[in-house]
Design a protein around this motif. Structure first.
Motif, mmCIF file in Angstrom:
data_model
loop_
_atom_site.group_PDB
_atom_site.id
_atom_site.type_symbol
_atom_site.label_atom_id
_atom_site.label_comp_id
_atom_site.label_asym_id
_atom_site.label_seq_id
_atom_site.Cartn_x
_atom_site.Cartn_y
_atom_site.Cartn_z
ATOM 1 N N PHE A 90 0.831 -1.195 0.000
ATOM 2 C CA PHE A 90 0.000 0.000 0.000
ATOM 3 C C PHE A 90 0.868 1.249 0.000
ATOM 4 O O PHE A 90 1.853 1.339 0.728
ATOM 5 C CB PHE A 90 -0.908 0.039 1.234
ATOM 6 N N PHE A 107 -4.771 6.333 1.934
ATOM 7 C CA PHE A 107 -4.160 5.135 1.385
ATOM 8 C C PHE A 107 -4.657 4.851 -0.027
ATOM 9 O O PHE A 107 -5.831 5.063 -0.355
ATOM 10 C CB PHE A 107 -4.484 3.930 2.281
ATOM 11 N N GLY A 108 -3.748 4.311 -0.825
ATOM 12 C CA GLY A 108 -4.107 3.835 -2.151
ATOM 13 C C GLY A 108 -4.778 2.475 -2.080
ATOM 14 O O GLY A 108 -4.896 1.886 -1.010
ATOM 15 N N PRO A 109 -5.186 1.932 -3.241
ATOM 16 C CA PRO A 109 -5.951 0.683 -3.283
ATOM 17 C C PRO A 109 -5.110 -0.575 -3.113
ATOM 18 O O PRO A 109 -5.657 -1.647 -2.924
ATOM 19 C CB PRO A 109 -6.594 0.720 -4.669
#
Lengths: 116, 112
Positions: A90, A107-109
């Motif tokens: 992440f 946060f990103g995916p």
């Protein structure tokens, strides 16, 4: 949602090959982070960046390197992937700094990496 | 060294029932405490955080958490669970992003 994308989203590779994961943000946030997530461990910080070309190590940095040549991109490289680096990775960003009393991480995916 | 323990790996509750997720921490000073939620295939989203003041903290999506220093706990609660709350929940401790410690997570299943 914060504008964070990660690429690739899934990757399968073989032991000993180099791998680079990319995190791209459109928020112009100064701080960027790479975490790995493993069952039973929660998230652990690998490296983080506090500006272009400014990076520092986290809790589990061995076997990883990072680079940040532009504000919007933060790259994580596994120079020679090992099976122990199979994980979900992440990326996160924060606007001003690491003090989470006054700032928030977004946060990103995630990227699911499998090393065979 | 700071650490976080989430004693429950998996919890199942019925829709409409109340929820409490447990979190115990170890920290040398006044802790900053966080709860995050992770829906399947998504990144983590901050639900709430505590760093000072009122020990009962309100968050998004109807969640709240109570800081109890004497018990080193920061349990997450919701009075009535919805099916969309099914996710994994992480407790974390640390004042700075570069020294945060996350718990291993609690997976919540919601029964119809």
């Amino acid at each position: 949602d914060a504008g964070i994308t990660q690429s690739p989203r899934h990757k399968v590779t073989e032991t000993g090959t180099p791998v680079t994961l990319r995190c791209h943000q459109t928020e112009n946030h100064r701080y960027m982070y790479w975490y790995r997530q493993d069952p039973g461990h929660g998230l652990r910080l690998i490296h983080y960046s506090y500006g272009v070309k400014d990076t520092d190590k986290g809790e589990v940095s061995d076997g990883y390197s990072v680079s940040r040549s532009k504000t919007e991109d933060f790259l994580l490289t596994l120079e020679s992937a090992t099976s122990s680096q199979t994980s979900v990775y992440f990326c996160a960003i924060s606007e001003r700094g690491v003090n989470l009393a006054t700032d928030t991480q977004y946060f990103g995916p995630g990227t699911r990496l499998t090393v065979l | 060294a700071q650490s976080v323990t989430q004693p429950d790996i998996h919890i199942t509750v019925s829709e409409g029932a109340s929820l409490e997720l447990r979190c115990n921490y170890s920290y040398g000073a006044t802790p900053y405490l966080f709860w995050y939620v992770q829906s399947p295939g998504q990144g983590l989203q901050l639900l709430l955080k505590y760093f000072s003041g009122d020990t009962l903290v309100q968050g998004i999506k109807g969640f709240e958490a109570e800081f109890k220093r004497s018990q080193s706990s920061f349990n997450l609660r919701k009075p009535s669970v919805h099916w969309s709350d099914a996710a994994e929940y992480f407790c974390a401790v640390g004042a700075r992003a570069n020294d945060m410690r996350f718990g291993a997570g609690t997976r919540l299943t919601v029964k119809p």
